[in-house]
Design a protein around this motif. Structure first.
Motif, PDB file in Angstrom:
ATOM      1  N   PRO A  27     -12.821-146.791  -3.696  1.00 17.25           N
ATOM      2  CA  PRO A  27     -13.716-146.318  -4.758  1.00 17.25           C
ATOM      3  C   PRO A  27     -14.879-147.285  -4.949  1.00 17.25           C
ATOM      4  N   ASP A  28     -15.970-146.735  -5.425  1.00 16.36           N
ATOM      5  CA  ASP A  28     -17.105-147.587  -5.765  1.00 16.36           C
ATOM      6  C   ASP A  28     -16.735-148.423  -6.972  1.00 16.36           C
ATOM      7  N   PRO A  29     -17.256-149.642  -7.061  1.00 17.58           N
ATOM      8  CA  PRO A  29     -16.983-150.433  -8.268  1.00 17.58           C
ATOM      9  C   PRO A  29     -17.661-149.772  -9.465  1.00 17.58           C
ATOM     10  N   PRO A  30     -17.109-149.949 -10.658  1.00 18.78           N
ATOM     11  CA  PRO A  30     -17.746-149.351 -11.837  1.00 18.78           C
ATOM     12  C   PRO A  30     -19.167-149.882 -12.009  1.00 18.78           C
ATOM     13  N   HIS A  31     -20.042-149.021 -12.445  1.00 20.37           N
ATOM     14  CA  HIS A  31     -21.419-149.400 -12.696  1.00 20.37           C
ATOM     15  C   HIS A  31     -21.885-148.710 -13.967  1.00 20.37           C
ATOM     16  N   PRO A  32     -22.795-149.332 -14.693  1.00 15.65           N
ATOM     17  CA  PRO A  32     -23.271-148.705 -15.936  1.00 15.65           C
ATOM     18  C   PRO A  32     -23.859-147.323 -15.676  1.00 15.65           C
ATOM     19  N   LEU A  38     -29.126-139.192 -15.233  1.00 12.02           N
ATOM     20  CA  LEU A  38     -28.205-138.510 -14.321  1.00 12.02           C
ATOM     21  C   LEU A  38     -28.758-137.156 -13.888  1.00 12.02           C
ATOM     22  N   SER A  39     -28.499-136.812 -12.632  1.00 12.21           N
ATOM     23  CA  SER A  39     -28.836-135.470 -12.169  1.00 12.21           C
ATOM     24  C   SER A  39     -27.883-134.485 -12.853  1.00 12.21           C
ATOM     25  N   SER A  40     -28.182-133.217 -12.753  1.00 11.35           N
ATOM     26  CA  SER A  40     -27.314-132.214 -13.389  1.00 11.35           C
ATOM     27  C   SER A  40     -25.902-132.267 -12.818  1.00 11.35           C
ATOM     28  N   LEU A  41     -25.777-132.461 -11.506  1.00 11.71           N
ATOM     29  CA  LEU A  41     -24.441-132.533 -10.891  1.00 11.71           C
ATOM     30  C   LEU A  41     -23.691-133.781 -11.329  1.00 11.71           C
ATOM     31  N   ASP A  42     -24.392-134.919 -11.350  1.00  8.67           N
ATOM     32  CA  ASP A  42     -23.750-136.164 -11.788  1.00  8.67           C
ATOM     33  C   ASP A  42     -23.392-136.097 -13.271  1.00  8.67           C
ATOM     34  N   LEU A  43     -24.248-135.482 -14.068  1.00  7.76           N
ATOM     35  CA  LEU A  43     -23.980-135.342 -15.492  1.00  7.76           C
ATOM     36  C   LEU A  43     -22.674-134.588 -15.714  1.00  7.76           C
ATOM     37  N   ARG A 171     -30.688-129.149 -15.345  1.00  8.04           N
ATOM     38  CA  ARG A 171     -31.089-128.439 -14.120  1.00  8.04           C
ATOM     39  C   ARG A 171     -32.477-127.816 -14.289  1.00  8.04           C
ATOM     40  N   GLN A 172     -32.765-127.258 -15.464  1.00  9.68           N
ATOM     41  CA  GLN A 172     -34.092-126.686 -15.716  1.00  9.68           C
ATOM     42  C   GLN A 172     -35.173-127.768 -15.648  1.00  9.68           C
ATOM     43  N   ALA A 173     -34.871-128.945 -16.185  1.00  7.16           N
ATOM     44  CA  ALA A 173     -35.828-130.059 -16.121  1.00  7.16           C
ATOM     45  C   ALA A 173     -36.047-130.492 -14.669  1.00  7.16           C
ATOM     46  N   GLU A 174     -34.975-130.535 -13.885  1.00  6.23           N
ATOM     47  CA  GLU A 174     -35.097-130.880 -12.461  1.00  6.23           C
ATOM     48  C   GLU A 174     -35.935-129.830 -11.728  1.00  6.23           C
ATOM     49  N   ASP A 175     -35.639-128.559 -11.985  1.00  2.00           N
ATOM     50  CA  ASP A 175     -36.388-127.478 -11.324  1.00  2.00           C
ATOM     51  C   ASP A 175     -37.870-127.552 -11.678  1.00  2.00           C
ATOM     52  N   ALA A 176     -38.171-127.823 -12.951  1.00  2.06           N
ATOM     53  CA  ALA A 176     -39.569-127.925 -13.386  1.00  2.06           C
ATOM     54  C   ALA A 176     -40.253-129.100 -12.698  1.00  2.06           C
ATOM     55  N   PHE A 177     -39.540-130.208 -12.553  1.00  2.00           N
ATOM     56  CA  PHE A 177     -40.110-131.374 -11.878  1.00  2.00           C
ATOM     57  C   PHE A 177     -40.405-131.054 -10.418  1.00  2.00           C
TER      58      PHE A 177
END
Length: 189
Positions: A27-32, A38-43, A171-177
């Motif tokens: 696993p990746d080490p914990p990170h802030p 965050l992207s919509s998927l990560d969120l 996701r809407q914010a990402e799409d608009a960007f």
């Protein structure tokens, strides 16, 4: 002939095993987590994981709604505090960590419980009802809309609706960007 008299040739013990990657499966080490970036998927993934851990935390330690209320996810001050506590817990219980790290986490947990109580009091969320966290209008700003409490009927249903709303909003914010990017040059229009 003794076993230590046998000297294998290089073909018997290659220096590297083909296809072995020591990092695979670790696993990746914990990170802030910066919830704002965050992207919509990560969120979605982070909210689901945090929800799972918060449920474990409240049950394991018998925490009252005055520390972790049912709709903690609807209050950014609680989300950020619980997220930081979760990451600290992950680091403290990492197998590579020093054996005393969990004691340090429990000291931090005691401090966090005091802050969580303060956030819950400030926000006004309770076991059976919720309202948005009160905001203070500064001089020159429009007055804040009146705040209404709403009853909590089904916490899990509310959490699922919250995640869907937040992921769709992100996701809407990402799409608009991305709609504002020139596909030929990659520059923002």
């Amino acid at each position: 002939m003794r076993d230590d008299d046998f000297i294998p040739d290089e073909m018997d013990f290659p220096d590297e095993q083909p296809g072995f990657d020591p990092e695979v499966g670790l696993p990746d080490p914990p990170h802030p987590i910066n919830w704002n970036l965050l992207s919509s998927l990560d969120l979605e993934a982070e909210l689901l994981e945090l929800n799972r851990w918060v449920d474990w935390l409240r049950r394991t330690y018998g925490l009252a709604a005055s520390v972790i209320p049912p709709l903690w996810h609807r209050h950014s001050e609680l989300l950020w505090e619980l997220s930081a506590l979760h990451l600290s817990w992950l680091a403290a219980y990492d197998p590579e960590q020093h054996a005393s790290a969990p004691l340090g986490w429990h000291r931090d947990f005691a401090d966090a419980r005091h802050r969580l109580r303060e956030w819950v009091t400030t926000s006004g969320t309770r076991l059976d009802r919720d309202r948005p966290t009160r905001q203070t209008s500064w001089p020159g700003e429009d007055p804040v809309e009146p705040i209404e409490e709403t009853p909590i009927h089904d916490r899990d249903e509310d959490f699922v609706a919250f995640v869907i709303e937040e992921v769709n909003r992100r996701r809407q914010a990402e799409d608009a960007f991305y709609a504002g990017i020139d596909p030929q040059t990659g520059e923002v229009l």
